[in-house]
Design a protein around this motif. Structure first.
Motif, PDB file in Angstrom:
ATOM      1  N   GLN A  41       0.826  -1.196   0.000  1.00 28.22           N
ATOM      2  CA  GLN A  41       0.000   0.000   0.000  1.00 28.22           C
ATOM      3  C   GLN A  41       0.865   1.253   0.000  1.00 28.22           C
ATOM      4  OE1 GLN A  41      -2.724  -0.219   3.251  1.00 28.22           O
ATOM      5  NE2 GLN A  41      -3.932  -1.877   2.353  1.00 28.22           N
ATOM      6  N   ALA A  42       1.944   1.241   0.760  1.00 32.13           N
ATOM      7  CA  ALA A  42       2.839   2.396   0.821  1.00 32.13           C
ATOM      8  C   ALA A  42       3.482   2.652  -0.535  1.00 32.13           C
ATOM      9  CB  ALA A  42       3.908   2.180   1.887  1.00 32.13           C
ATOM     10  N   GLU A  43       3.932   1.555  -1.200  1.00 27.09           N
ATOM     11  CA  GLU A  43       4.566   1.719  -2.494  1.00 27.09           C
ATOM     12  C   GLU A  43       3.556   2.209  -3.533  1.00 27.09           C
ATOM     13  OE1 GLU A  43       6.679  -1.715  -3.691  1.00 27.09           O
ATOM     14  OE2 GLU A  43       8.162  -1.579  -2.096  1.00 27.09           O
ATOM     15  N   ALA A  44       2.308   1.704  -3.479  1.00 26.66           N
ATOM     16  CA  ALA A  44       1.282   2.162  -4.414  1.00 26.66           C
ATOM     17  C   ALA A  44       1.008   3.642  -4.224  1.00 26.66           C
ATOM     18  CB  ALA A  44       0.006   1.349  -4.237  1.00 26.66           C
ATOM     19  N   TYR A  45       0.988   4.079  -2.972  1.00 20.44           N
ATOM     20  CA  TYR A  45       0.734   5.482  -2.688  1.00 20.44           C
ATOM     21  C   TYR A  45       1.868   6.351  -3.191  1.00 20.44           C
ATOM     22  CZ  TYR A  45      -0.565   9.724  -0.237  1.00 20.44           C
ATOM     23  OH  TYR A  45      -0.912  11.023   0.048  1.00 20.44           O
ATOM     24  N   ALA A  46       3.106   5.873  -3.055  1.00 22.89           N
ATOM     25  CA  ALA A  46       4.262   6.655  -3.485  1.00 22.89           C
ATOM     26  C   ALA A  46       4.278   6.849  -4.992  1.00 22.89           C
ATOM     27  CB  ALA A  46       5.553   5.980  -3.018  1.00 22.89           C
ATOM     28  N   SER A  47       3.887   5.812  -5.742  1.00 21.88           N
ATOM     29  CA  SER A  47       3.986   5.876  -7.198  1.00 21.88           C
ATOM     30  C   SER A  47       2.670   6.232  -7.877  1.00 21.88           C
ATOM     31  CB  SER A  47       4.466   4.524  -7.737  1.00 21.88           C
ATOM     32  OG  SER A  47       3.553   3.500  -7.397  1.00 21.88           O
ATOM     33  N   GLY A  48       1.584   6.300  -7.134  1.00 25.75           N
ATOM     34  CA  GLY A  48       0.292   6.579  -7.714  1.00 25.75           C
ATOM     35  C   GLY A  48      -0.472   5.305  -8.019  1.00 25.75           C
ATOM     36  N   SER A  49      -1.797   5.408  -8.053  1.00 23.38           N
ATOM     37  CA  SER A  49      -2.624   4.240  -8.334  1.00 23.38           C
ATOM     38  C   SER A  49      -4.004   4.699  -8.763  1.00 23.38           C
ATOM     39  CB  SER A  49      -2.734   3.343  -7.096  1.00 23.38           C
ATOM     40  OG  SER A  49      -3.341   4.054  -6.022  1.00 23.38           O
ATOM     41  N   THR A  50      -4.777   3.756  -9.338  1.00 23.28           N
ATOM     42  CA  THR A  50      -6.143   4.044  -9.766  1.00 23.28           C
ATOM     43  C   THR A  50      -7.071   2.934  -9.293  1.00 23.28           C
ATOM     44  OG1 THR A  50      -5.349   5.182 -11.764  1.00 23.28           O
ATOM     45  CG2 THR A  50      -7.661   4.482 -11.735  1.00 23.28           C
ATOM     46  N   GLN A  51      -8.148   3.327  -8.629  1.00 20.82           N
ATOM     47  CA  GLN A  51      -9.210   2.383  -8.272  1.00 20.82           C
ATOM     48  C   GLN A  51     -10.347   2.552  -9.280  1.00 20.82           C
ATOM     49  OE1 GLN A  51     -10.039   2.467  -3.806  1.00 20.82           O
ATOM     50  NE2 GLN A  51      -8.770   4.289  -4.029  1.00 20.82           N
ATOM     51  N   SER A  52     -10.853   1.444  -9.784  1.00 19.28           N
ATOM     52  CA  SER A  52     -11.927   1.481 -10.767  1.00 19.28           C
ATOM     53  C   SER A  52     -13.125   0.707 -10.231  1.00 19.28           C
ATOM     54  CB  SER A  52     -11.446   0.876 -12.089  1.00 19.28           C
ATOM     55  OG  SER A  52     -12.420   1.020 -13.097  1.00 19.28           O
ATOM     56  N   LEU A  53     -14.256   1.404 -10.020  1.00 16.56           N
ATOM     57  CA  LEU A  53     -15.449   0.796  -9.434  1.00 16.56           C
ATOM     58  C   LEU A  53     -16.596   0.844 -10.430  1.00 16.56           C
ATOM     59  CD1 LEU A  53     -15.342   2.561  -5.933  1.00 16.56           C
ATOM     60  CD2 LEU A  53     -14.345   0.355  -6.553  1.00 16.56           C
ATOM     61  N   PRO A  54     -17.215  -0.293 -10.752  1.00 12.17           N
ATOM     62  CA  PRO A  54     -18.334  -0.281 -11.697  1.00 12.17           C
ATOM     63  C   PRO A  54     -19.549   0.425 -11.109  1.00 12.17           C
ATOM     64  CG  PRO A  54     -18.084  -2.448 -10.688  1.00 12.17           C
ATOM     65  CD  PRO A  54     -16.902  -1.645 -10.248  1.00 12.17           C
ATOM     66  N   LEU A  55     -20.265   1.171 -11.935  1.00 16.17           N
ATOM     67  CA  LEU A  55     -21.503   1.793 -11.513  1.00 16.17           C
ATOM     68  C   LEU A  55     -22.637   0.789 -11.669  1.00 16.17           C
ATOM     69  CD1 LEU A  55     -19.730   4.327 -11.729  1.00 16.17           C
ATOM     70  CD2 LEU A  55     -21.698   5.535 -12.681  1.00 16.17           C
ATOM     71  N   VAL A  56     -23.570   0.820 -10.733  1.00 13.44           N
ATOM     72  CA  VAL A  56     -24.696  -0.118 -10.735  1.00 13.44           C
ATOM     73  C   VAL A  56     -25.974   0.669 -10.499  1.00 13.44           C
ATOM     74  CG1 VAL A  56     -23.277  -2.022  -9.874  1.00 13.44           C
ATOM     75  CG2 VAL A  56     -24.471  -0.523  -8.246  1.00 13.44           C
ATOM     76  N   PRO A  57     -27.150   0.074 -10.838  1.00 15.84           N
ATOM     77  CA  PRO A  57     -28.419   0.748 -10.524  1.00 15.84           C
ATOM     78  C   PRO A  57     -28.499   1.041  -9.029  1.00 15.84           C
ATOM     79  CG  PRO A  57     -28.794  -1.072 -12.022  1.00 15.84           C
ATOM     80  CD  PRO A  57     -27.362  -1.177 -11.586  1.00 15.84           C
ATOM     81  N   LEU A  58     -28.894   2.234  -8.684  1.00 20.07           N
ATOM     82  CA  LEU A  58     -28.945   2.639  -7.286  1.00 20.07           C
ATOM     83  C   LEU A  58     -30.173   2.067  -6.603  1.00 20.07           C
ATOM     84  CD1 LEU A  58     -27.917   6.375  -7.722  1.00 20.07           C
ATOM     85  CD2 LEU A  58     -26.500   4.533  -6.805  1.00 20.07           C
ATOM     86  N   ALA A  59     -30.025   1.732  -5.329  1.00 23.22           N
ATOM     87  CA  ALA A  59     -31.166   1.224  -4.549  1.00 23.22           C
ATOM     88  C   ALA A  59     -32.247   2.293  -4.489  1.00 23.22           C
ATOM     89  CB  ALA A  59     -30.706   0.847  -3.151  1.00 23.22           C
ATOM     90  N   GLY A  60     -33.470   1.898  -4.854  1.00 28.47           N
ATOM     91  CA  GLY A  60     -34.572   2.849  -4.819  1.00 28.47           C
ATOM     92  C   GLY A  60     -34.519   3.873  -5.933  1.00 28.47           C
ATOM     93  N   ASP A  61     -33.777   3.547  -7.010  1.00 27.15           N
ATOM     94  CA  ASP A  61     -33.706   4.507  -8.110  1.00 27.15           C
ATOM     95  C   ASP A  61     -35.066   4.640  -8.781  1.00 27.15           C
ATOM     96  OD1 ASP A  61     -33.946   2.208  -9.543  1.00 27.15           O
ATOM     97  OD2 ASP A  61     -32.172   2.482 -10.794  1.00 27.15           O
ATOM     98  N   ARG A  62     -35.192   5.725  -9.560  1.00 32.82           N
ATOM     99  CA  ARG A  62     -36.489   6.026 -10.152  1.00 32.82           C
ATOM    100  C   ARG A  62     -36.536   5.711 -11.641  1.00 32.82           C
ATOM    101  NH1 ARG A  62     -36.482  11.863  -7.515  1.00 32.82           N
ATOM    102  NH2 ARG A  62     -34.274  11.327  -7.428  1.00 32.82           N
ATOM    103  N   GLY A  63     -35.698   4.836 -12.106  1.00 29.12           N
ATOM    104  CA  GLY A  63     -35.734   4.472 -13.508  1.00 29.12           C
ATOM    105  C   GLY A  63     -34.407   3.923 -13.964  1.00 29.12           C
ATOM    106  N   PRO A  64     -34.361   3.377 -15.200  1.00 30.53           N
ATOM    107  CA  PRO A  64     -33.134   2.775 -15.713  1.00 30.53           C
ATOM    108  C   PRO A  64     -32.052   3.795 -16.027  1.00 30.53           C
ATOM    109  CG  PRO A  64     -34.819   2.848 -17.418  1.00 30.53           C
ATOM    110  CD  PRO A  64     -35.480   3.266 -16.148  1.00 30.53           C
ATOM    111  N   GLY A  65     -32.413   5.082 -15.987  1.00 30.17           N
ATOM    112  CA  GLY A  65     -31.433   6.109 -16.320  1.00 30.17           C
ATOM    113  C   GLY A  65     -30.637   6.593 -15.142  1.00 30.17           C
ATOM    114  N   GLU A  66     -30.566   5.833 -14.050  1.00 30.15           N
ATOM    115  CA  GLU A  66     -29.802   6.250 -12.877  1.00 30.15           C
ATOM    116  C   GLU A  66     -28.883   5.120 -12.426  1.00 30.15           C
ATOM    117  OE1 GLU A  66     -31.880   8.376  -9.764  1.00 30.15           O
ATOM    118  OE2 GLU A  66     -33.684   8.411 -11.014  1.00 30.15           O
TER     119      GLU A  66
END
Length: 431
Positions: A40-65
């Motif tokens: 973790q220390a080495e990743a922080y020193a050199s930089g890193s990227t976290q990639s999280l998939p977006l999913v339909p939100l709980a209680g969303d009001r349609g497929p466009g969210e």
């Protein structure tokens, strides 16, 4: 004789005022794998990227969210959203809120600029057709954070309406679906790690010194007419890629050049204005990583970057005096350069120091190619939403991004200062 030597690793541009840059030295023997806190220390020193998939939100009001629910994450400082098809447009709103590491407090909802496709390589070029290229929002600098929440709402979903930098809504079909493969990108720029012996800044030169150096190097940049009466502004100080901490292993190794630099396109980075000038190298490292790792470009898109204190930074690798092909103005990257001012300047005025830095940089770089900052010239369009491919377009030698593409960039407040930049740059050239 050149004054400066390139570092033996990575790419600095101290020795590249007229010569190709040396390739990075071969890596030594691989270090043993690390785990746990050390990793973790080495990743922080050199930089890193976290990639999280977006999913339909709980209680969303349609497929466009879609979105990512509030959660703890590893440290990051810049955020953006990407999707699979670089040609797909996101009609709607992208909002994010983050938790500051230092205080544990959550920010309010912040908007990400969704219309970012205009900062890109020209259509049909190898960089634009790479399978790695993705669509993306503009990135947003939020400072060191360890919590995030994001929501994306398509046009028409929950009353969403796209906004321009002037606050006016832009119409889009209410049924426009969200692009596929939406992912949240959290970028950690890593730490500033200065190394002894590395050239971190190219010092300024007077106009006469710049002219003598170019003549001695035999670059061909000066015509017979220029030799008799040169109009080259003094070379300003430029922080090298090594100076802002570029990890040269991220980018593609080879350099790509255009024929000359006839136009300077001015941009804003749209990353927000909440950064200190001492943080500018971290912001640039974040944009660099976002452009390469998240968006799939070969290097950072801009040729130069300017912070709000007026410091100038080398952008895309290949030599600061050379006509390096960038990915900054879709359709007009050939025979031009891109300068990005760190910040968002739709309603915020750029600092006088930043405008002066644009003038100093363009007076020198455009002067190397015989261009008058107050003049006009022609570029051939590579294709875009304003001009068809192949059309010869008359442009100001110092233009805003919106002059070549229908976009709000560089923000109306910065765009309104380009006349001042042209006038000042011409004075620096002795015109």
């Amino acid at each position: 004789m050149l004054r400066f030597l390139a570092s033996s690793i990575g790419v600095t541009c101290a020795a590249a005022l007229a010569l190709p840059l040396a390739a990075p030295a071969a890596a030594g023997s691989a270090a043993p794998p690390t785990t746990g806190r050390t990793a973790q220390a080495e990743a922080y020193a050199s930089g890193s990227t976290q990639s999280l998939p977006l999913v339909p939100l709980a209680g969303d009001r349609g497929p466009g969210e879609q979105g990512v629910s509030r959660r703890d994450v590893r440290h990051f400082s810049l955020v953006g959203v990407v999707w699979d098809d670089p040609d797909a447009e996101l009609h709607g709103r992208v909002q994010v809120r983050t938790r500051a590491t230092a205080t544990g407090t959550w920010s309010g909802w912040q908007e990400l600029e969704t219309h970012n496709a205009d900062h890109a390589a020209d259509p049909g070029t190898p960089e634009s057709t790479s399978v790695r290229v993705r669509g993306a929002t503009a990135p947003l600098w939020v400072g060191e954070s360890d919590g995030v929440e994001v929501r994306v709402r398509a046009e028409g979903a929950a009353g969403a309406r796209a906004q321009s930098d002037d606050g006016a809504g832009s119409a889009a079909p209410a049924t426009s679906p969200l692009p596929t493969g939406l992912r949240l990108e959290l970028v950690n720029p890593g730490e500033d790690i200065p190394r002894a012996g590395d050239a971190t800044e190219i010092p300024a030169l007077s106009s006469a010194e710049t002219e003598r150096e170019l003549l001695a190097l035999g670059t061909g940049a000066l015509t017979e007419q220029q030799k008799a009466k040169p109009h080259i502004g003094p070379r300003p100080s430029i922080v090298t890629r090594r100076g802002w901490g570029a990890n040269e292993k991220l980018r593609e190794k080879k350099f790509v050049y255009t024929k000359k630099v006839k136009v300077a396109f001015v941009h804003h980075s749209a990353t927000g204005n909440n950064y200190r000038c001492s943080q500018a190298p971290s912001v640039i490292r974040s944009i660099y990583r976002y452009h390469v790792k998240s968006m799939g470009w070969r290097d950072i898109g801009y040729n130069f970057v300017v912070d709000k204190c007026g410091k100038i930074y080398e952008g895309r690798a290949g030599g600061v005096a050379k006509p390096v092909l960038g990915a900054h103005t879709l359709g007009f990257n050939s025979n031009s350069m891109g300068i990005a001012v760190l910040g968002t300047y739709g309603s915020k005025k750029p600092s006088s120091a930043a405008v002066k830095a644009i003038a100093r940089l363009t007076a020198w770089k455009l002067g190397l190619h015989g261009m008058n900052p107050r003049g006009k010239t022609y570029l051939k369009s590579g294709g875009g939403n304003l001009y068809r491919k192949g059309k010869k377009v008359r442009l100001n030698v110092i233009s805003g991004h919106r002059d070549g593409f229908a976009t709000s960039c560089p923000g109306r407040k910065l765009y309104g200062k380009l006349g001042t930049a042209r006038k000042t740059a011409a004075k620096y050239q002795g015109r």
